[in-house]
Every structure is written in structure tokens, then in C-alpha cells.
Design a protein around this motif. Structure first.
Motif, PDB file in Angstrom:
ATOM      1  N   ALA A  85      -7.983 -16.353  12.252  1.00  0.00           N
ATOM      2  CA  ALA A  85      -7.465 -16.117  13.323  1.00  0.00           C
ATOM      3  C   ALA A  85      -7.092 -16.749  14.785  1.00  0.00           C
ATOM      4  CB  ALA A  85      -8.600 -15.176  13.368  1.00  0.00           C
ATOM      5  N   GLU A  86      -7.361 -17.909  14.859  1.00  0.00           N
ATOM      6  CA  GLU A  86      -7.196 -19.042  15.525  1.00  0.00           C
ATOM      7  C   GLU A  86      -5.432 -19.268  15.577  1.00  0.00           C
ATOM      8  OE1 GLU A  86      -6.854 -21.434  18.880  1.00  0.00           O
ATOM      9  OE2 GLU A  86      -8.359 -20.031  18.285  1.00  0.00           O
ATOM     10  N   ILE A  87      -5.309 -19.433  14.370  1.00  0.00           N
ATOM     11  CA  ILE A  87      -3.458 -19.499  14.066  1.00  0.00           C
ATOM     12  C   ILE A  87      -2.707 -18.070  14.588  1.00  0.00           C
ATOM     13  CG2 ILE A  87      -1.485 -20.068  11.670  1.00  0.00           C
ATOM     14  CD1 ILE A  87      -4.015 -22.260  10.492  1.00  0.00           C
ATOM     15  N   PHE A  88      -3.465 -17.006  13.715  1.00  0.00           N
ATOM     16  CA  PHE A  88      -2.201 -16.425  14.466  1.00  0.00           C
ATOM     17  C   PHE A  88      -2.226 -15.563  15.908  1.00  0.00           C
ATOM     18  CE2 PHE A  88      -3.674 -14.051  10.211  1.00  0.00           C
ATOM     19  CZ  PHE A  88      -2.362 -14.487   9.364  1.00  0.00           C
ATOM     20  N   LYS A  89      -3.465 -16.532  16.408  1.00  0.00           N
ATOM     21  CA  LYS A  89      -3.318 -15.981  18.484  1.00  0.00           C
ATOM     22  C   LYS A  89      -2.946 -16.998  18.792  1.00  0.00           C
ATOM     23  CE  LYS A  89      -6.662 -17.555  21.519  1.00  0.00           C
ATOM     24  NZ  LYS A  89      -7.998 -18.160  21.603  1.00  0.00           N
ATOM     25  N   GLN A  90      -2.178 -18.229  18.716  1.00  0.00           N
ATOM     26  CA  GLN A  90      -1.534 -18.834  18.719  1.00  0.00           C
ATOM     27  C   GLN A  90      -0.072 -18.627  18.116  1.00  0.00           C
ATOM     28  OE1 GLN A  90      -2.317 -22.645  17.370  1.00  0.00           O
ATOM     29  NE2 GLN A  90      -4.298 -23.080  18.110  1.00  0.00           N
ATOM     30  N   ASN A  91       0.198 -18.445  17.451  1.00  0.00           N
ATOM     31  CA  ASN A  91       1.659 -17.721  17.030  1.00  0.00           C
ATOM     32  C   ASN A  91       2.042 -16.629  17.699  1.00  0.00           C
ATOM     33  OD1 ASN A  91       1.333 -19.663  14.595  1.00  0.00           O
ATOM     34  ND2 ASN A  91       1.767 -18.534  13.393  1.00  0.00           N
ATOM     35  N   GLN A  92       0.931 -15.137  17.771  1.00  0.00           N
ATOM     36  CA  GLN A  92       1.781 -14.645  18.705  1.00  0.00           C
ATOM     37  C   GLN A  92       1.580 -14.755  19.918  1.00  0.00           C
ATOM     38  OE1 GLN A  92      -0.220 -10.629  16.658  1.00  0.00           O
ATOM     39  NE2 GLN A  92      -0.470 -10.385  19.132  1.00  0.00           N
ATOM     40  N   THR A  93       1.043 -15.546  20.466  1.00  0.00           N
ATOM     41  CA  THR A  93       1.187 -16.347  21.869  1.00  0.00           C
ATOM     42  C   THR A  93       2.450 -16.425  22.149  1.00  0.00           C
ATOM     43  OG1 THR A  93      -1.135 -16.062  22.330  1.00  0.00           O
ATOM     44  CG2 THR A  93       0.204 -17.156  24.092  1.00  0.00           C
ATOM     45  N   GLY A  94       2.218 -17.751  21.567  1.00  0.00           N
ATOM     46  CA  GLY A  94       4.268 -18.786  21.680  1.00  0.00           C
ATOM     47  C   GLY A  94       3.750 -19.699  22.187  1.00  0.00           C
ATOM     48  N   ILE A  95       4.651 -20.108  23.250  1.00  0.00           N
ATOM     49  CA  ILE A  95       5.380 -21.530  23.572  1.00  0.00           C
ATOM     50  C   ILE A  95       5.454 -21.238  24.861  1.00  0.00           C
ATOM     51  CG2 ILE A  95       5.796 -23.951  23.583  1.00  0.00           C
ATOM     52  CD1 ILE A  95       6.411 -24.383  21.200  1.00  0.00           C
ATOM     53  N   ASN A  96       4.156 -21.375  26.108  1.00  0.00           N
ATOM     54  CA  ASN A  96       4.705 -21.326  27.524  1.00  0.00           C
ATOM     55  C   ASN A  96       5.283 -21.528  28.134  1.00  0.00           C
ATOM     56  OD1 ASN A  96       3.486 -20.106  29.843  1.00  0.00           O
ATOM     57  ND2 ASN A  96       3.505 -22.167  30.553  1.00  0.00           N
ATOM     58  N   ILE A  97       5.837 -20.859  28.574  1.00  0.00           N
ATOM     59  CA  ILE A  97       7.722 -20.568  29.432  1.00  0.00           C
ATOM     60  C   ILE A  97       7.139 -20.437  30.437  1.00  0.00           C
ATOM     61  CG2 ILE A  97       9.815 -20.275  29.587  1.00  0.00           C
ATOM     62  CD1 ILE A  97       9.333 -18.961  26.891  1.00  0.00           C
TER      63      ILE A  97
END
Length: 202
Positions: A85-97
Motif C-alpha cells: 500500500a505504501e509503494i502504491f501510494k508513493q507511485n500514484q502521488t509521484g514526485i512533487n513539482i
């Protein structure tokens, strides 16, 4: 935000607007308000800009914090669930711009940068390293779960780990390529079915 990051983010914004990974220095200058000479102060050429954008917003996207994942506690079921769940959460959010206020589907960025990412000298090695780290983490959880009679002992540890990796990669692929709405809800829909296959049986 420092000037270098402003250049990178404005270049990325242009790529998103044009749906193209090739942007001229003149366009970057006009968009960022930084003189062409100022851009060359930070980057030798536009290829260097492309490379840093690819590393920051594509290569780094696929990385996960293995130390953070190793700190997740609970029984075997809880650990497997919370790690994924943590990996999917990070991936779906992406990298902040920072400089883009509008909500952006990160898949747009991945699509624009895919060719550059695949061509990056370290991408294949990085993918293998990350996959190995994830396999090692799941292997530890599964072995502990088998020892504690939480996970089936009649199935080889490697087979259970492989099934979890396949589920993870399948959901990620569906999100990127088939545009499912939400990785996390898709994972939740599939997790209990997966758990039923591997849970300990008396």
C-alpha cells in the motif's frame, strides 16, 4: 525554489504542455524568465537539462525507501499489505513539482519521459536492484510468517514472493498503461484474494 530547480520545472511544464520531450533553450528561457546565458550557467547544454529531468522525475519515481518499508510492523498479513500500500501510494502521488499548481496525472510525465528513461545508462540496473530489494523484503516477511504459522508452509517461499511481485507489477502496469483510476483501490480489491491463497491452513 532555487534557479536550477526553476529551470528544470519550467522545462518539464513545457514538455507537459507540448506533449513532447524536446524543448529548446529559447523556449526554456522565455518560460522561466531566465536569460539564455543564465541557463548555460547551470547547464552546459539542453541534453544535460533533459538528463537531470529524467533522473529527477522518471528514474527517482521508481525508487522506494527500502529502510522505511523495513520499519513497517505487524503480523505477516499486515506487513505485506502495508508495504505494498505504501509503494502504491508513493507511485500514484509521484514526485512533487512545486511550480505547477494544477493537478497533474503523473502518468503524463512518465509517458513524456519514457524514451529518455529507457535510454538512461542506469535505468535497467536500477530496476533490477529495486526488484531484488523488494524480493528480499518479501522473503523475510514470508519466512517469518511461515515460522509463525501465519503463511502456508507447503508452498515454497520463492513462489509466494513471486506471486506478490507479479501482483505488484500487474497493478502498476495497469495504472500506467490501461489508465485504471486508482492503484490503491485496485490493490485493496485484490489483496484479500491473494492472501487467501497464501494464508496458513491447519
Amino acid at each position: 525554489m532555487n534557479t536550477k530547480q526553476l529551470i528544470l520545472e519550467n522545462t518539464l511544464k513545457l514538455m507537459i504542455e507540448k506533449q513532447d520531450s524536446l524543448i529548446s533553450i529559447r523556449e526554456i528561457s522565455a518560460s522561466s524568465g531566465i536569460a539564455i546565458g543564465g541557463i548555460y550557467h547551470y547547464f552546459s547544454n539542453k541534453e544535460e537539462i533533459y538528463k537531470e529531468i529524467t533522473e529527477r522525475y522518471y528514474i527517482n519515481y521508481y525508487k522506494f525507501d527500502i529502510d522505511k518499508l523495513n520499519q513497517i510492523n505487524g503480523n505477516a498479513k499486515e506487513k505485506i499489505h502495508d508495504v505494498m500500500a505504501e509503494i502504491f501510494k508513493q507511485n500514484q502521488t509521484g514526485i512533487n513539482i512545486e511550480s505547477i499548481d494544477d493537478e497533474i496525472d503523473y502518468r503524463t510525465i512518465l509517458l513524456i519521459l519514457t524514451a529518455n528513461g529507457f535510454a538512461h545508462e542506469n535505468f535497467q540496473d536500477l530496476c533490477q536492484i529495486l526488484l531484488n530489494e523488494l524480493k528480499e523484503l518479501f522473503t523475510e516477511i514470508i519466512k517469518e510468517g511461515q515460522k509463525n504459522r501465519q503463511i502456508r508452509q507447503d508452498l515454497p517461499t520463492e513462489d509466494i514472493v513471486e506471486s506478490l511481485i507479479i501482483m505488484y507489477m500487474g497493478i502498476e502496469y495497469k495504472w500506467e498503461m490501461y489508465l485504471i483510476d486508482d492503484m490503491i483501490s485496485t490493490f485493496e480489491d485484490n489483496f484479500n484474494l491473494q492472501w487467501e491463497k497464501i494464508r496458513f491452513r491447519e
